[in-house]
Design a protein around this motif. Structure first.
Motif, mmCIF file in Angstrom:
data_model
loop_
_atom_site.group_PDB
_atom_site.id
_atom_site.type_symbol
_atom_site.label_atom_id
_atom_site.label_comp_id
_atom_site.label_asym_id
_atom_site.label_seq_id
_atom_site.Cartn_x
_atom_site.Cartn_y
_atom_site.Cartn_z
ATOM 1 N N ARG A 46 0.662 -1.109 -0.029
ATOM 2 C CA ARG A 46 -0.096 -0.055 0.332
ATOM 3 C C ARG A 46 0.571 1.183 -0.111
ATOM 4 N N ASP A 47 0.848 2.086 -1.191
ATOM 5 C CA ASP A 47 1.403 3.314 -1.203
ATOM 6 C C ASP A 47 0.549 4.699 -0.711
ATOM 7 N N LEU A 48 0.749 4.766 0.489
ATOM 8 C CA LEU A 48 0.016 5.978 0.909
ATOM 9 C C LEU A 48 0.658 7.258 0.963
ATOM 10 N N THR A 49 0.176 8.134 0.030
ATOM 11 C CA THR A 49 0.598 9.536 -0.060
ATOM 12 C C THR A 49 0.281 10.420 0.929
ATOM 13 N N ALA A 50 1.085 11.519 1.041
ATOM 14 C CA ALA A 50 0.839 12.459 2.013
ATOM 15 C C ALA A 50 -0.514 12.811 2.000
ATOM 16 N N ALA A 51 -1.256 13.251 0.608
ATOM 17 C CA ALA A 51 -2.481 13.503 0.535
ATOM 18 C C ALA A 51 -3.431 12.418 1.164
ATOM 19 N N ASP A 52 -3.037 11.291 1.022
ATOM 20 C CA ASP A 52 -4.006 10.087 1.268
ATOM 21 C C ASP A 52 -4.129 10.258 2.854
ATOM 22 N N VAL A 53 -2.824 10.129 3.564
ATOM 23 C CA VAL A 53 -2.992 10.374 5.096
ATOM 24 C C VAL A 53 -3.678 11.736 5.294
ATOM 25 N N ALA A 54 -3.171 12.856 5.050
ATOM 26 C CA ALA A 54 -4.100 14.075 5.542
ATOM 27 C C ALA A 54 -5.478 13.858 5.329
ATOM 28 N N HIS A 55 -6.007 13.082 4.272
ATOM 29 C CA HIS A 55 -7.536 12.930 4.096
ATOM 30 C C HIS A 55 -7.959 12.272 4.932
ATOM 31 N N LEU A 56 -7.262 10.824 5.365
ATOM 32 C CA LEU A 56 -7.837 9.977 6.098
ATOM 33 C C LEU A 56 -7.744 10.564 7.748
ATOM 34 N N CYS A 57 -6.580 11.497 8.148
ATOM 35 C CA CYS A 57 -6.625 12.222 9.406
ATOM 36 C C CYS A 57 -7.431 13.336 9.681
ATOM 37 N N ASP A 58 -8.108 13.859 8.365
ATOM 38 C CA ASP A 58 -8.980 14.783 8.417
ATOM 39 C C ASP A 58 -10.288 14.623 9.491
ATOM 40 N N ARG A 59 -10.553 15.452 10.653
ATOM 41 C CA ARG A 59 -11.501 15.267 11.627
ATOM 42 C C ARG A 59 -12.744 15.345 10.831
ATOM 43 N N HIS A 60 -12.995 16.097 9.897
ATOM 44 C CA HIS A 60 -14.453 16.271 9.362
ATOM 45 C C HIS A 60 -14.846 15.714 8.034
ATOM 46 N N ARG A 61 -13.917 15.253 7.079
ATOM 47 C CA ARG A 61 -13.971 14.580 6.096
ATOM 48 C C ARG A 61 -13.134 13.082 6.049
#
Length: 319
Positions: A46-61
């Motif tokens: 699984r190649d998780l990009t910085a954008a993927d991580v930020a999206h997953l960690c977003d508390r609203h979305r």
């Protein structure tokens, strides 16, 4: 210790916006309120990009978290090759990312939750009193299971500017919203960088606004986490030192807890307290209490042990 809740499905309000991540299994866990999204990727597929991580960690979305931890076998991580060669027992590597997607060296609360996650996923077996060797970008960490959580040998600590620290007791100034003037501070390495500020009382601690990133001068090369600590009165009770702490983590903001930050705050406070300061500390953070202990390490240097709980609160599948 808490078992995982029943599986849930994470849906984004705008529909299947997780794209290529749809179908990814995840868990949500925390250590004294310092929370993480956890993903099992044993084979490094699984190649998780910085954008993927930020999206997953977003508390609203997204799912929401202070950071993301990917569990991958060390042999599938190129940057872990030297670490694995020197420490063959480090089968698992904790790939830790801050909530904004940036790469980080280590997380003391995170490594406890990481090991609890491995056990819950059936990827490791660890009885009470047994220990597991974990690879991180901050070096190898040995995590032992206890009756009520985990204790971690965080390795040796050091001052980031040793000569200045020992000569003056401080090596930086920190400006923070809510404080009247810049405060002297001491920068400590726990495998990742920390800058510790001593405050006078609880009112100052509560009045510091950590929604705005503190300004550290000079700032360590790779940035720094900033801890604001208040000593208890009395500082030492029954040979245990007591401090309260809040933290602003680089790439995240204020968090309810920071394990390496608690260690750094204990390092700095113990140094400022002098030769008679104890080796055992209790650090109160907004999310609970963690323990810190100093002991002679096998490498001849002084090591720091962090102890505290780890909880998995939910698991699910991205929609």
């Amino acid at each position: 210790m808490t078992d995982s809740a029943p599986a849930t499905t994470a849906n984004h309000p705008a529909g299947p916006s997780f794209g290529a991540l749809a179908g990814l299994r995840f868990a949500k866990g925390h250590g004294t309120g310092n929370d993480f999204v956890l993903v099992a990727d044993p084979d490094g597929a699984r190649d998780l990009t910085a954008a993927d991580v930020a999206h997953l960690c977003d508390r609203h979305r997204g799912i929401g978290g202070d950071g993301l931890i990917r569990a991958v076998r060390s042999r599938h991580v190129p940057e872990a090759a030297a670490l694995l060669a020197a420490n063959p027992a480090a089968e698992w590597f904790m790939d830790y990312r801050n909530g904004d997607g940036s790469v980080s060296e280590m997380c003391g609360n995170g490594v406890r939750v990481f090991v609890h996650f491995l056990i819950g996923q059936g990827l490791a077996v660890l009885a009470e009193g047994e220990a597991l060797t974990i690879g991180t970008r901050g070096g190898v960490k040995v995590v032992a299971r206890t009756a009520d959580g985990y204790r971690v040998d965080m390795g040796p600590w050091d001052f980031i500017s040793p000569e200045q620290a020992r000569a003056r007791g401080t090596d930086a100034l920190v400006d923070a919203a809510g404080l009247d003037v810049a405060r002297p501070a001491l920068s400590v390495s726990m495998g990742n960088p920390h800058t510790v500020v001593a405050l006078a009382d609880r009112a100052e601690l509560d009045g510091t606004n950590l929604s705005v990133a503190p300004v550290v001068t000079p700032v360590p090369t790779y940035g720094t986490n900033v801890e604001f600590a208040v000593p208890a009165e009395p500082l030492v009770t029954d040979d245990v030192g007591h401090i309260s702490m809040r933290v602003h983590e680089r790439g995240v903001g204020e968090t309810l807890s920071c394990g390496t930050g608690a260690c750094a705050a204990a390092v700095a406070t113990r140094f400022w307290a002098g030769a008679d300061a104890p080796d055992t500390w209790s650090v109160t953070v907004p999310g609970g209490v963690v323990g810190v202990r100093f002991f002679p390490g096998p490498d001849g240097r002084e090591h720091v042990e962090l102890s505290g709980p780890a909880v998995i609160v939910a698991d699910g599948v991205l929609a």
